[in-house]
Design an enzyme around this catalytic site. Sequence first.
Site, mmCIF file in Angstrom:
data_model
loop_
_atom_site.group_PDB
_atom_site.id
_atom_site.type_symbol
_atom_site.label_atom_id
_atom_site.label_comp_id
_atom_site.label_asym_id
_atom_site.label_seq_id
_atom_site.Cartn_x
_atom_site.Cartn_y
_atom_site.Cartn_z
ATOM 1 N N THR A 324 -3.519 2.752 -5.229
ATOM 2 C CA THR A 324 -2.434 3.604 -5.697
ATOM 3 C C THR A 324 -2.836 4.202 -7.033
ATOM 4 O OG1 THR A 324 -0.750 2.247 -4.599
ATOM 5 C CG2 THR A 324 -0.015 3.534 -6.486
ATOM 6 N N GLY A 406 0.183 -2.583 -5.454
ATOM 7 C CA GLY A 406 0.669 -2.904 -4.123
ATOM 8 C C GLY A 406 2.019 -3.608 -4.159
#
Length: 523
Positions: A324, A406
């Site tokens: 991410t 996450g």
Amino acid sequence: MSPGHEPVLAAPHPSALDAAARAAGRGGNAVDAALAAAAALTVVYPHQCSLGGDLIALVHTPDGTVRAMLSVGAAAQHVDVPALRAADTRMPAQGPQTVTVPGVVAGWAALAAAFGTPGALPAALRDAADLARQGATVSAGLARAVRANARRIAADPGLSALLSGSDGRAVEEGDALLQPRLATVLDELADDPASFYQGAVAGTLAVGLRRLGSPLTAADLAAHRARWAEPLTVEAAGMRWWAAPPPSQGTVLPALLTAAAAADLTEPERTRLLTARCQDASAARDRLLGDPCGQLLDMQGLLDPAPLAGALPPKPSFRPSGDTVAVTAVDPSGLAVSLIQSVYQTFGSGLCEPDTGIVLHNRGSAFSLVAGHPGELRPGVRPPHTLCPVIGRSDVLLLAAGCQGGRAQPQILAQTLPALAAPDADPVDVLGRPRWVLGARDIGFEEQTLLAEPVSVPASTPSVSPGVPVVVAEAPTDLAGHLQVVRLARDGRLDAASDPRADGGVLHRAPATPRTTVEGTTV
């Protein structure tokens, strides 16, 4: 924008900072700078984010309003759920069945339309196209991802072509990552972002998806809409906090912030309370989170997970090592944004559509195949989501934060945000402090375990709860997340920090000749 009014921004890669500096140098505001950084990241970080991923953001406007942008793609209308259930009890980890509609481009367009300056997004996309065409330098992080995923890359012709040099060998740190097909797509999107969903780009992508074995169609792409929503709020640590609503796991963040800010506790007591609360929140998320469109979620169970105390989250069938990127920005007007985009796992679905050069995410792997589960895979439904941006505000401070991490994102934020709420706190110091994360296979353990960076857990806290061991890492670890934060004080002071566990930095201001200040070094 006049001198002294440029945004401050934090991002995980130097190319993102350069792109943000160019946007600010053209007179852009905080949202313009964040979008420029986000576009550049889809070029330089294909293992972490791409045009084939999703986006969730929070925006604080100068009048004090906070809005949530959820551009989360849905499952295909013609997904064959019975066939997937016949093959396994869980969703596959990667592959064509895990590709949901990518939402990032629609999210960029919606943010630009609502808060950007005219022409800023097209200019940022053309800058990103130039970066893809000329060849971004392969970073150490991308090189590590390529080495660690060599088998996965070799299994997909699109990824192999993307991540191989002219001599056929895998790219290494310092090589040029040439992406001419992605550059062409970015140029087309600069002319018309809607082309990704209802134009030439959509047509090419739909054909490619079909060839890869995905059930997604041109109609699925055309049906996607970025959605504005009311964020969730909580008062804690002397601030009001805003978090993204379902299907984001931001839903569990209020309970964790409340525990982290509990008064009159010793540090061992606070750690024990917060880790227990994280365990409960993790169980609640895995049992109760889903798409609120078309069904009622147990919001009380998500916002106050105490009734699930002691329940362990179900074990995933694979290690969901998420990837991410977070970008945060604020300008002196009080416009602030926390933007997070992702392909979910490293290289997402493990597929790169070769005609567009777009790496496709695997958000569909987060669906449940259990009938009646709130996150059950159904046609046209959005999956439970890990992306968890946050905005905080008090009478004296405004901040935007976001992190990589996450499923542990709410845990990481809960450990750092209360300290960042103090106006005189040094955000660089706060982000460098040791942290812990609670998980199982998502952090490399078969059973629920607390992984602690050195001295992050008081010595008098041998266990967070019965049966949950504490494992102390030898050094700071990427598993403890990469946090990006920006702040605006009441006196107009701007500051920012980028997590030392990552390779990024901060943009303090954009001079007439754009350059980037990265942790005190001008490059």
